[in-house]
Design an enzyme around this catalytic site. Structure first.
Site, PDB file in Angstrom:
ATOM      1  N   SER A 187       0.801  -1.223   0.000  1.00 19.57           N
ATOM      2  CA  SER A 187       0.000   0.000   0.000  1.00 19.57           C
ATOM      3  C   SER A 187       0.831   1.270   0.000  1.00 19.57           C
ATOM      4  O   SER A 187       0.464   2.260  -0.625  1.00 19.57           O
ATOM      5  CB  SER A 187      -0.943  -0.001   1.210  1.00 19.57           C
ATOM      6  OG  SER A 187      -1.772  -1.135   1.205  1.00 19.57           O
ATOM      7  N   HIS A 233       1.047   4.487   4.491  1.00 22.26           N
ATOM      8  CA  HIS A 233       0.346   5.126   3.370  1.00 22.26           C
ATOM      9  C   HIS A 233       0.830   6.558   3.163  1.00 22.26           C
ATOM     10  O   HIS A 233       1.139   6.977   2.048  1.00 22.26           O
ATOM     11  CB  HIS A 233      -1.157   5.121   3.627  1.00 22.26           C
ATOM     12  CG  HIS A 233      -1.771   3.766   3.557  1.00 22.26           C
ATOM     13  ND1 HIS A 233      -3.130   3.554   3.641  1.00 22.26           N
ATOM     14  CD2 HIS A 233      -1.218   2.525   3.399  1.00 22.26           C
ATOM     15  CE1 HIS A 233      -3.385   2.265   3.543  1.00 22.26           C
ATOM     16  NE2 HIS A 233      -2.238   1.620   3.408  1.00 22.26           N
TER      17      HIS A 233
END
Length: 283
Positions: A187, A233
């Site tokens: 991610s 992230h």
């Protein structure tokens, strides 16, 4: 009070014609008569002529070499992630413990990044590691949807550098901001691709509303869903965005120097922040 009056932008081949469009290769303003459809945006006749020269190598918007298969690196990255996932399913948690990112030794899991230089590989291997079907499924779909167009824009080497350094940026943020966590997944690197896509859409003057909406939605989920590493992230997003700015807006005369210099700078900062996280534990 003095009032600023902006000068109109005119076509470089027809100075009497105002325009708001620029060539995606040389960035010179061009009028509708001079606009030539390209794979991305419009190009001026001079750039089209140069690209058609038998001695010229076709280049992407970012200056990379145009490849026969513009999605090859994305396919390889997806293949590597799936291969590691299948290995986890076959072997079990031992693979997760050997490849996941964590700072300190965890009981029944093993050594972390702070336990020696031989453990720093986790900064990168964790970005290819998935344990749940939904996790890898969502990440690989996102990698294909976002990564494929970006690879075409950048070229293979620039795209791969962006992906890997964004992954390292995400890992550095995890070590610094969530040192007690065990983290895995692609991610962080994919958020780097999100940021880079937004930068290039801005550079090419595309409608940014779809990518901004998608990015905002993913950021919202990062902070509201449980068991999601918002640190990874956000670290990947910042790293990917900074690299993309260097790639998208580098002057043509020093394009390679600025682009690869930006990648190197973000890489050094990511490793330095990881070292700071380790030092906080070992001091």
């Amino acid at each position: 009070m003095d009032q600023r009056v902006d000068q109109p932008v005119c076509c470089y081949r027809h100075p009497d014609r105002e325009t708001g469009i620029r060539c995606t290769r040389c960035e010179r303003p061009i009028c509708p008569e001079c606009m030539v459809n390209a794979s991305v945006g419009f190009q001026c006749p001079n750039c089209v002529r140069e690209a058609a020269s038998p001695h010229a190598r076709p280049r992407t918007v970012a200056g990379g070499t145009v490849a026969a298969d513009p999605f090859l690196v994305t396919k390889i990255l997806i293949g590597l992630n799936i291969a590691v996932f299948l290995l986890v399913q076959a072997v079990g948690d031992r693979v997760v413990y050997d490849l996941a990112l964590h700072l300190q030794t965890i009981p029944y899991v093993g050594s972390g990044v702070a336990d020696g230089p031989d453990q720093w590989y986790r900064l990168l291997t964790s970005a290819f590691l998935h344990q749940a079907y939904a996790h890898i499924g969502f990440n690989m779909l996102s990698l294909w949807w976002i990564g494929s167009p970006l690879e075409r824009l950048l070229g293979r080497s620039r795209y791969l550098a962006l992906y890997l350094v964004a992954a390292l940026g995400g890992s550095a943020a995890v070590l610094l901001l969530a040192p007690d966590s065990l983290t895995l997944g692609a991610s962080g690197a994919i958020f780097g691709l999100f940021g880079a896509t937004a930068v290039f859409m801005r550079r090419l003057r595309y409608d940014m509303r779809p990518i901004l909406f998608l990015l905002a939605l993913n950021i919202f989920f990062s902070f509201t869903w449980s068991n999601i590493s918002w640190q990874g992230h956000m670290g990947g997003l910042v790293a990917g965005t900074v690299i993309a700015i260097g790639m998208a807006y580098a002057p043509r005369e020093r394009r390679d120097l600025v682009q690869w210099g930006t990648c190197a700078a973000v890489l050094v900062v990511s490793l330095a922040l990881s070292a700071v996280a380790v030092a906080q534990v070992t001091s």
